[in-house]
Enzyme design. Structure first.
Site, PDB file in Angstrom:
ATOM      1  N   HIS A 231     -36.298 -22.481 -10.638  1.00  0.00           N
ATOM      2  CA  HIS A 231     -35.689 -22.000  -9.397  1.00  0.00           C
ATOM      3  C   HIS A 231     -34.219 -22.387  -9.310  1.00  0.00           C
ATOM      4  O   HIS A 231     -33.419 -21.690  -8.705  1.00  0.00           O
ATOM      5  CB  HIS A 231     -36.456 -22.547  -8.184  1.00  0.00           C
ATOM      6  CG  HIS A 231     -37.608 -21.682  -7.793  1.00  0.00           C
ATOM      7  ND1 HIS A 231     -38.821 -22.185  -7.402  1.00  0.00           N
ATOM      8  CD2 HIS A 231     -37.719 -20.336  -7.750  1.00  0.00           C
ATOM      9  CE1 HIS A 231     -39.641 -21.170  -7.139  1.00  0.00           C
ATOM     10  NE2 HIS A 231     -38.997 -20.047  -7.353  1.00  0.00           N
TER      11      HIS A 231
ATOM     12  N   ASP B 118      -6.534  -2.003 -33.601  1.00  0.00           N
ATOM     13  CA  ASP B 118      -5.300  -1.429 -34.139  1.00  0.00           C
ATOM     14  C   ASP B 118      -4.404  -0.906 -33.031  1.00  0.00           C
ATOM     15  O   ASP B 118      -3.188  -1.013 -33.107  1.00  0.00           O
ATOM     16  CB  ASP B 118      -5.622  -0.321 -35.154  1.00  0.00           C
ATOM     17  CG  ASP B 118      -5.782  -0.884 -36.561  1.00  0.00           C
ATOM     18  OD1 ASP B 118      -5.053  -1.838 -36.908  1.00  0.00           O
ATOM     19  OD2 ASP B 118      -6.649  -0.384 -37.307  1.00  0.00           O
TER      20      ASP B 118
ATOM     21  N   CYS C 203     -14.650   1.232 -29.349  1.00  0.00           N
ATOM     22  CA  CYS C 203     -15.396   0.531 -30.385  1.00  0.00           C
ATOM     23  C   CYS C 203     -14.640  -0.694 -30.907  1.00  0.00           C
ATOM     24  O   CYS C 203     -15.061  -1.324 -31.851  1.00  0.00           O
ATOM     25  CB  CYS C 203     -15.764   1.468 -31.540  1.00  0.00           C
ATOM     26  SG  CYS C 203     -14.339   2.070 -32.466  1.00  0.00           S
TER      27      CYS C 203
ATOM     28  N   GLU D 253      -6.172   5.048 -32.083  1.00  0.00           N
ATOM     29  CA  GLU D 253      -5.747   3.691 -32.406  1.00  0.00           C
ATOM     30  C   GLU D 253      -4.267   3.623 -32.778  1.00  0.00           C
ATOM     31  O   GLU D 253      -3.786   2.592 -33.226  1.00  0.00           O
ATOM     32  CB  GLU D 253      -6.614   3.099 -33.527  1.00  0.00           C
ATOM     33  CG  GLU D 253      -6.717   3.973 -34.764  1.00  0.00           C
ATOM     34  CD  GLU D 253      -7.698   3.426 -35.802  1.00  0.00           C
ATOM     35  OE1 GLU D 253      -8.048   2.245 -35.740  1.00  0.00           O
ATOM     36  OE2 GLU D 253      -8.111   4.213 -36.680  1.00  0.00           O
TER      37      GLU D 253
END
Lengths: 423, 87
Positions: free
Chosen positions: A110, A350, A397, A326
């Site tokens: 708890h 990148d 990504c 990128e």
């Protein structure tokens, strides 16, 4: 629980047997706690903590030892405790705390539930004996940091949770962990560390296996991404003064069509194989997505599509072609690139390096390499807006997707998927 | 004495809140003694600590036995209550 007949009867029995009051209380506590000892369900067994808490409160009331009900700490403090009970939690000034470290207790207690409900990270099982007042400590709570947090946020927002993978095993692990697909499948590992280029058949087998492992979910297969710091011993790759501004990503592939053609052919072969073995996966949409790295211009996408149609005029039913955003050029020209792309995937590693003109690997400019810099976030926003204006999805990504601090920012910017380095 | 059996279907087992509600129900039947049994153990259903200490998980078959009072009615009430626990 205080009203419980077993509690009262066992204390009474112990007193009648000659014990003093406190010993009678402690013996009753031990007896009742031991009743919980056999339970093999972690959550239900953890209720014995609540029993000890109640007995502790009775004991404090009997001895007058009740601790001060006001807990004061400097703002931002981390509370370090050997053991905490739910009743202790009521005494805490949560506004001053930023976390709790605790030695004893389970993660289903708890105490943890209350801490989480108050928005406080808590870590149990920490050896706290050596920690002194004023030490810098950190609380590692998976509910607040890391994958469970990100995945809960992404799911709540109704976006997709993808995983990055460099092998079929990693794809399987990600799918087993609940990924909606693979947001980045790196193909360069097949090409690196060997003496000759992998054959079309070898590539076909790998891509087929990767696509099958996704079981109909999207597979964003990134075409060969070498150059920069990744060299192929069997290809002529002359030294460059600025390899990260040199022949890398899709540029390298377009400069070596004989090599790229083999990869594209193998990708289409694999798609055909899987469409034949599992037509349903293709009926529901094209699960295989071809993702081009380092794109700077529409011309590059058109050249790749031209090569694809030379290999198979009907390629569009096998793969969809999209790009990684990128480079600053891709972000600034996102609208024209979106018109030629089936999806965007933002590679923040990148993108940050190029937008901030700061080498990822150079510690002297580590401060400039900042994915949260306004310029980087603006570049991401440009890409997302352009994608949505053309009705294509924009995902992310790069490593930023795996940073829980970034999750809410990325979701509020409208990213359709977050692809994490692991799930 | 009247006995009956019931299976707990609450997905996460018998928790403090439903156990407390069961205790309240049982304490209302002042003339009856209600026991709940799992294989190997039998406890007083008026004791929340005892109920929780059984560690009753989803799918467990429980035997209810009632002595005193309107045994038939009490067994039925306890059985229906346990069967209705959904959380």
């Amino acid at each position: 629980m205080l009203d419980d007949p077993v509690l009262a009867e066992s204390v009474r029995g112990n007193v009648l047997a000659g014990m003093d009051e406190l010993s009678a209380l402690d013996a009753a506590r031990d007896m009742i706690v031991s009743m919980f000892g056999h339970i093999d369900d972690e959550y239900l067994a953890a209720r014995s903590d609540d029993v000890r808490d109640i007995f502790g409160q009775i004991r404090d009331a009997m001895t007058g030892n009740a601790v001060s009900s006001v807990f004061k700490a400097a703002k931002g403090s981390i509370l370090v405790a050997e053991e905490l009970f739910p009743s202790d939690m009521g005494d805490l000034d949560f506004s001053s705390l930023s976390g709790i470290l605790c030695h004893k207790g389970s993660t289903t207690s708890h105490v943890c539930i209350i801490a989480h409900a108050k928005g406080l990270p808590i870590q149990m099982g920490v050896e706290v004996a050596g920690i002194r007042d004023g030490d810098a400590v950190c609380v590692d709570d998976p509910v607040f940091g890391g994958v469970p947090f990100i995945s809960a946020r992404v799911r709540t927002a109704g976006r997709k949770l993808y995983v990055n993978a460099g092998s079929v095993d990693e794809i399987r692990a990600g799918i087993a962990a609940g990924a909606d697909g693979v947001g980045l499948f790196r193909t360069e590992f097949l090409f690196l560390g060997r003496d000759a280029m992998p054959s079309r058949e070898e590539q076909r087998a790998l891509y087929r296996e990767a696509l099958a492992a996704c079981e109909g979910r999207p597979l964003l297969l990134r075409t060969l991404d070498v150059g920069g710091d990744k060299m192929l011993p069997y290809m002529p790759m002359p030294a460059e003064d600025n390899p990260f501004l040199g022949l890398r990503g899709v540029r390298f592939c377009l400069a070596h069509p004989e090599l790229f053609r083999v990869q594209l052919s193998a990708v289409l072969d694999a798609a055909r194989d899987v469409r034949e073995s599992h037509p349903l996966w293709f009926d529901a949409g094209t699960p295989l997505r071809l993702m081009l790295p380092m794109v700077c211009s529409v011309e590059e996408i058109r050249q790749v599509k031209e090569m694809l149609s030379e290999i198979d005029a009907g390629y569009a039913s096998l793969v969809r072609v999209g790009i990684m955003v990128e480079t600053p050029a891709a972000a600034l020209e996102a609208a024209s690139l979106a018109a030629e792309s089936a999806f965007f995937s933002i590679g923040t590693n990148d993108l940050t390096q190029y937008v901030m003109a700061a080498d990822r690997g150079n510690p002297a400019v580590a401060g400039q390499y900042d994915p949260y810099a306004p310029a980087v976030l603006k570049a991401i926003a440009l890409a997302v807006e352009a994608a949505h204006a053309y009705g294509i999805p924009a995902g992310i990504c790069g490593e930023l997707a795996s940073d829980p601090k970034a999750t809410d920012i990325l979701l509020s910017m409208g990213l359709d998927s977050l692809s994490l380095s692991r799930l | 004495m009247v006995c009956d059996t019931v299976i707990l279907t609450a997905p996460t087992g018998l928790h403090a809140r439903p156990a407390g509600d069961l205790v309240k129900l049982v304490k209302g039947f002042t003339g009856s003694t209600v026991k709940l049994s799992v294989p190997g153990r039998s406890v007083n259903a008026a004791s929340m600590l005892s109920l929780l200490s059984l560690g009753i998980k989803c799918g467990t078959e429980l035997e209810i036995s009632v002595e005193g009072g309107d045994e038939q009615a009490v067994v039925a009430a306890v059985r229906d209550f346990i069967a209705s626990i959904k959380e």
